[in-house]
Design an enzyme around this catalytic site. Structure first.
Site, mmCIF file in Angstrom:
data_model
loop_
_atom_site.group_PDB
_atom_site.id
_atom_site.type_symbol
_atom_site.label_atom_id
_atom_site.label_comp_id
_atom_site.label_asym_id
_atom_site.label_seq_id
_atom_site.Cartn_x
_atom_site.Cartn_y
_atom_site.Cartn_z
ATOM 1 N N GLU A 235 -2.870 -12.259 32.868
ATOM 2 C CA GLU A 235 -2.123 -13.080 33.833
ATOM 3 C C GLU A 235 -2.021 -14.454 33.196
ATOM 4 O O GLU A 235 -2.986 -15.211 33.153
ATOM 5 C CB GLU A 235 -2.864 -13.121 35.175
ATOM 6 C CG GLU A 235 -1.978 -13.551 36.327
ATOM 7 C CD GLU A 235 -2.077 -15.036 36.616
ATOM 8 O OE1 GLU A 235 -1.119 -15.749 36.237
ATOM 9 O OE2 GLU A 235 -3.064 -15.478 37.200
ATOM 10 N N CYS A 269 -0.502 -21.822 38.124
ATOM 11 C CA CYS A 269 0.420 -21.015 37.326
ATOM 12 C C CYS A 269 1.536 -20.421 38.184
ATOM 13 O O CYS A 269 2.619 -20.142 37.673
ATOM 14 C CB CYS A 269 -0.336 -19.911 36.588
ATOM 15 S SG CYS A 269 -1.284 -18.814 37.648
#
Length: 490
Positions: A235, A269
């Site tokens: 990720e 993010c």
């Protein structure tokens, strides 16, 4: 003497914790301890593991004030944001503990006409020892998405936190041990250190690795894991866009986008770094955005909106990106270069940077936002998708139309008339494409990510005279095979 890692309050430089920088030999030993606990943890079954995960959740909830204060000091975020991070983490533990049994149950499959005498099923088998390398921006919520999911799926876990936030991870792991005194050492293990320790975990005898961090580091992690090889879940970074259509509620959109862009000092993010707004409402949206950001300021006081930059080096990235945008013809509409301090950055909004600018194409990871004027939603979608990343996004429009727009974004997850909504829903998977990584955590997909399928075919009875799966077959069966092929598939 073992090298020490010192974590500091990013606002004051006060020492928060000192932990060892563990060597490769120490990491290997930790993985072996974890492996020795794997049979015990797996043998508890879903019911036993659920009870222990819930005990862990209660322990963390009971000591919430202590953990929130630690998150505030080590990461720098306001206590309210730290409390929200803890709350979301506990929600995800609750969901994954409650749903692991149903998601990972044995599935019966139809055997097909040719093998009607077989029963067919698929089990989901734990991987074994899962390594997790966590980030510093959400040092509890983000690694928890892999740790709790892997544990619920029947794995044991070795957690390596960021060297900037090891105290939060140590508290988290200690809470599991305190809540489950009957568990042997190794069910959830902590290893600490810098990049070398992370590389050692990739090379240790683990069965899968989950990494959250930058795209550049993710490539190194994947290359190191490929030496063994070890499967990975990555990720990585994002350059997430929000689309504001002409029929959007502009005030609500501005409020949400302001939080998505500036919350956690922009160090998210799946936050918002780009906005594409239709020209017809661009000026009104900018007015609403300015209102939403009025009085928003960084610091570490109880009334400050967000904290300092956790990593000083990121301040240089923010400066480079916003100056490049303005040098390319954009203009500041909120803040400017003067907003960038030694530890904190006040909100910065840049209008109409070139699409090729680093401020649009690269992850900034700071409290900044680019706003680009577009002639249509079609143009907004095209530009939103025209980056290397594909992590998350948001769409603001009337609901039915917004959902249709959301389905055109080439990302792993989208919020409609909201930001970060998917991150709060435990049943939804989280992950990206392109430079944002691959694989999924959270939800049913996350549970399956930390297991492997095992197919089982059981012959319930033989078919007399039809020995298909034998070396000796009667001549009539050999002659009949072409006709069977035509009958079934011609």
């Amino acid at each position: 003497m073992t090298e020490q890692i010192i974590s500091r309050d990013p606002m004051t430089d006060d020492v928060v914790a000192t932990v060892p920088a563990m060597t490769a030999a120490e990491v290997d030993a930790a993985v072996e301890v974890a492996r020795s606990a794997a049979d015990w943890w797996r043998g508890l079954g879903h019911t036993g593991r659920r009870a222990r995960l819930i005990a862990w959740r209660r322990r963390m909830a009971g000591d919430a004030d202590e953990l929130v204060d630690l998150l505030h000091r080590e990461n720098g975020k306001p206590r309210a944001d730290a409390a929200l991070e803890l709350l979301l983490s506990l929600e995800h533990i609750t969901w994954t503990a409650a749903n692991a049994r149903s998601v990972l149950r044995t599935e019966c499959r139809r055997p097909g006409v040719l093998t009607l005498n077989f029963g067919a099923s698929v089990d989901r088998v734990p991987m074994g020892v899962v390594g997790v390398i966590g980030p510093w921006n959400y040092p509890l919520y983000t690694p928890n998405g892999s740790v709790a999911t892997a544990l619920a799926a029947g794995n044991v876990v070795v957690l390596k936190p960021s060297e900037h936030t090891p105290a939060v991870a140590r508290w988290y792991v200690d809470a599991f041990a305190a809540a489950n005194p009957d568990a042997p050492p190794g069910v959830l293990t902590l290893v600490t250190g810098g990049p070398e320790t992370g590389a050692a975990l990739c090379r240790a005898r683990i069965d899968k690795l989950a990494f959250t961090g930058s795209t550049a580091t993710g490539r190194k992690v994947m290359a190191t894991c490929a030496e063994t090889p070890i499967p990975v879940v990555l990720e990585l970074g994002g350059k997430d866009a929000a689309i504001v259509a002409a029929d959007a509620d502009l005030g609500a959109a501005a409020d949400a986008i302001a939080f998505g862009a500036m919350g956690n000092a922009g160090q998210t993010c799946v936050g918002i770094e780009r906005v594409y707004v239709e020209r017809a409402v661009r000026d009104r949206f900018l007015v609403e955005l300015g209102r939403a950001l009025q009085g928003v300021r960084p610091g570490n006081g109880p009334t400050d909106s967000y904290g300092p930059m956790t990593m000083r080096g990121q301040i240089d990235v923010v400066h480079r990106h916003v100056t490049a945008a303005v040098d390319g013809g954009a203009r500041f509409v909120v803040g400017g270069v003067g907003s960038i301090g030694e530890r904190t950055i006040a909100p910065i909004v840049v209008l109409d940077p070139p699409h090729s600018s680093v401020a649009v194409q690269e992850e900034t990871f700071g409290p900044t936002l680019t706003v680009t004027t577009v002639e249509s939603v079609d143009e907004a979608v095209r530009l939103a998708n025209d980056v290397r990343y594909g992590l998350a996004g948001s769409v603001f429009a009337r609901r039915r139309r917004a959902v249709a727009i959301a389905r055109r974004l080439d990302t792993g997850q989208v919020s409609v008339n909201s930001v970060l909504g998917f991150a709060a829903v435990p049943s939804l998977p989280l992950g990206g494409r392109g430079d944002s990584g691959f694989g999924r955590i959270h939800g049913p997909e996350g549970l399956r990510e930390f297991t492997r399928p095992r197919a089982i075919a059981v012959q319930r009875f033989p078919i007399p005279g039809v020995p298909l799966l034998r070396l000796r077959r009667p001549a009539w069966l050999v002659r009949a095979l072409p006709r069977i092929i035509r009958l079934l598939h011609g």
